[in-house]
Design a protein around this motif. Sequence first.
Motif, short mmCIF file in Angstrom:
data_model
loop_
_atom_site.label_atom_id
_atom_site.label_comp_id
_atom_site.label_asym_id
_atom_site.label_seq_id
_atom_site.Cartn_x
_atom_site.Cartn_y
_atom_site.Cartn_z
N ARG A 168 0.84 -1.20 0.00
CA ARG A 168 0.00 0.00 0.00
C ARG A 168 0.87 1.24 0.00
O ARG A 168 1.99 1.26 0.54
N ALA A 169 0.36 2.29 -0.61
CA ALA A 169 1.05 3.57 -0.62
C ALA A 169 1.09 4.16 0.78
O ALA A 169 0.16 3.99 1.57
N CYS A 170 2.17 4.85 1.09
CA CYS A 170 2.22 5.74 2.24
C CYS A 170 1.84 7.13 1.72
O CYS A 170 1.31 7.26 0.62
N ASP A 171 2.11 8.17 2.49
CA ASP A 171 1.76 9.51 2.03
C ASP A 171 2.55 9.81 0.75
O ASP A 171 3.78 9.86 0.78
N PRO A 172 1.86 9.99 -0.38
CA PRO A 172 2.58 10.17 -1.66
C PRO A 172 3.29 11.50 -1.77
O PRO A 172 4.02 11.73 -2.75
N ILE A 178 8.28 12.33 -4.52
CA ILE A 178 8.24 13.54 -5.34
C ILE A 178 9.59 13.88 -5.95
O ILE A 178 9.68 14.64 -6.92
N SER A 179 10.67 13.29 -5.41
CA SER A 179 12.01 13.64 -5.88
C SER A 179 12.41 12.92 -7.15
O SER A 179 13.27 13.40 -7.90
N GLY A 180 11.82 11.75 -7.42
CA GLY A 180 12.25 10.93 -8.55
C GLY A 180 13.50 10.12 -8.27
O GLY A 180 14.01 9.44 -9.16
N LYS A 181 13.99 10.18 -7.05
CA LYS A 181 15.24 9.49 -6.69
C LYS A 181 15.17 8.00 -6.94
O LYS A 181 16.17 7.37 -7.32
N TYR A 182 13.99 7.41 -6.73
CA TYR A 182 13.85 5.96 -6.83
C TYR A 182 13.13 5.52 -8.11
O TYR A 182 12.87 4.33 -8.29
N GLY A 183 12.82 6.49 -8.97
CA GLY A 183 12.18 6.19 -10.24
C GLY A 183 10.81 6.83 -10.36
O GLY A 183 10.69 7.99 -10.79
N PRO A 184 9.74 6.14 -9.99
CA PRO A 184 8.39 6.69 -10.10
C PRO A 184 8.19 7.94 -9.24
O PRO A 184 8.85 8.12 -8.21
N THR A 185 7.28 8.79 -9.67
CA THR A 185 6.97 10.02 -8.94
C THR A 185 5.46 10.17 -8.77
O THR A 185 4.68 9.61 -9.53
N CYS A 186 5.09 10.97 -7.76
CA CYS A 186 3.70 11.37 -7.56
C CYS A 186 3.60 12.88 -7.64
O CYS A 186 4.54 13.60 -7.25
N GLN A 187 2.48 13.39 -8.15
CA GLN A 187 2.31 14.82 -8.35
C GLN A 187 0.81 15.14 -8.44
O GLN A 187 -0.02 14.26 -8.27
N GLY A 195 -9.14 11.98 2.24
CA GLY A 195 -7.93 11.49 1.61
C GLY A 195 -7.33 12.45 0.61
O GLY A 195 -7.43 13.66 0.74
N LEU A 196 -6.73 11.85 -0.43
CA LEU A 196 -5.89 12.62 -1.35
C LEU A 196 -5.99 12.07 -2.76
O LEU A 196 -5.86 10.87 -2.99
N TYR A 197 -6.24 12.97 -3.72
CA TYR A 197 -6.12 12.65 -5.14
C TYR A 197 -4.71 13.01 -5.58
O TYR A 197 -4.12 14.00 -5.11
N TYR A 198 -4.19 12.26 -6.53
CA TYR A 198 -2.87 12.57 -7.10
C TYR A 198 -2.69 11.73 -8.36
O TYR A 198 -3.50 10.85 -8.67
N ASP A 209 6.43 7.01 -20.95
CA ASP A 209 6.14 6.94 -19.53
C ASP A 209 4.76 6.31 -19.30
O ASP A 209 3.88 6.38 -20.16
N VAL A 210 4.57 5.71 -18.13
CA VAL A 210 3.28 5.20 -17.70
C VAL A 210 2.66 6.22 -16.75
O VAL A 210 3.30 6.63 -15.79
N HIS A 211 1.43 6.63 -17.03
CA HIS A 211 0.74 7.64 -16.22
C HIS A 211 -0.54 7.04 -15.63
O HIS A 211 -1.33 6.43 -16.36
N LEU A 212 -0.76 7.23 -14.33
CA LEU A 212 -1.93 6.69 -13.66
C LEU A 212 -2.56 7.75 -12.76
O LEU A 212 -1.86 8.60 -12.22
N LYS A 213 -3.87 7.67 -12.61
CA LYS A 213 -4.60 8.50 -11.67
C LYS A 213 -4.77 7.71 -10.37
O LYS A 213 -5.09 6.52 -10.40
N ASN A 214 -4.58 8.37 -9.25
CA ASN A 214 -4.67 7.71 -7.96
C ASN A 214 -5.56 8.48 -6.99
O ASN A 214 -5.73 9.69 -7.11
N ALA A 215 -6.09 7.74 -6.04
CA ALA A 215 -6.80 8.33 -4.90
C ALA A 215 -6.55 7.43 -3.71
O ALA A 215 -6.74 6.21 -3.81
#
Length: 271
Positions: A168-172, A178-187, A195-198, A209-215
């Motif tokens: 499960r995601a932690c706080d995105p 958000i840094s991209g240090k590990y590859g994938p990013t959230c924005q 909760g939170l949309y992102y 790139d692969v782009h996904l909508k999350n909540a």
Amino acid sequence: MASSNSVPYEQLQKDYDEQASMYNVLMKWPFGIFENQIFASAVQSGDMCKGASILDLGGGTGLRARQTLAAGATRVDVVDISDEMMAVGKKDAEALLGTEGSKRLRWFHGDASKQLFGEGGVLGLTPPYDVVLANWVFDHVDDPAVLEAMWRNISAAVRPGGWFVGVRACDPRCDAMISGKYGPTCQDFSEFPDGLYYSSTIPGVGIPDVHLKNASLKVSYSGSTEMHELHGFYDVQIEPCDHLDIVKADPEFWQSWKDAPGFVVVKARKR
């Protein structure tokens, strides 16, 4: 993956169908390698998967299902909303496991938030299971009722004394995501009452790139064990990461992840 109000079922299904052939690029990034290793650590502990029957909700291309087979499971039923993701999974299973090995995987089109068992359920599913996986399925949900429905399916599927394992995601909004240090990013963060949309991006390596909508609902990403306990699970554990090969190889690189991880693997037992 499961449907949500923010991303209608049809749109989420379309996104995964269209990007199925690119999704496994995740495994080329530190994020994906880390996920592989920490999930393997979780399901290889003790005898959780030895001779076990597994239900993999939101199983996508079947990578996690294959890891449970490698840990000793006898069969895995994969449920996903994307036929194209499962088509990739079937091809991978045939190539990596052979014809006989791939028969230990069964594939079902279904939504983890809809009724899966009994009349009106997904034809052919045979609970109870020894282990139920639910990886990332909570991170397309903005409605507590949808989350409750997922947990009811999970609880109904696991035998008493069996296991739940989930990524499960932690706080995105953490630096790791958000840094991209590990590859994938959230924005594109936008809060709603629970909760939170992102959006999230998996950078392509020679492909788009692969782009996904999350909540994500706060009750999930905050680390609360409320839903586990409400649906009959106890001994809720977060899989540690210090022992992973990728972390031991470069502890300094992974320190910011350890301080505020982008995701965790959670294990719990069914009462």
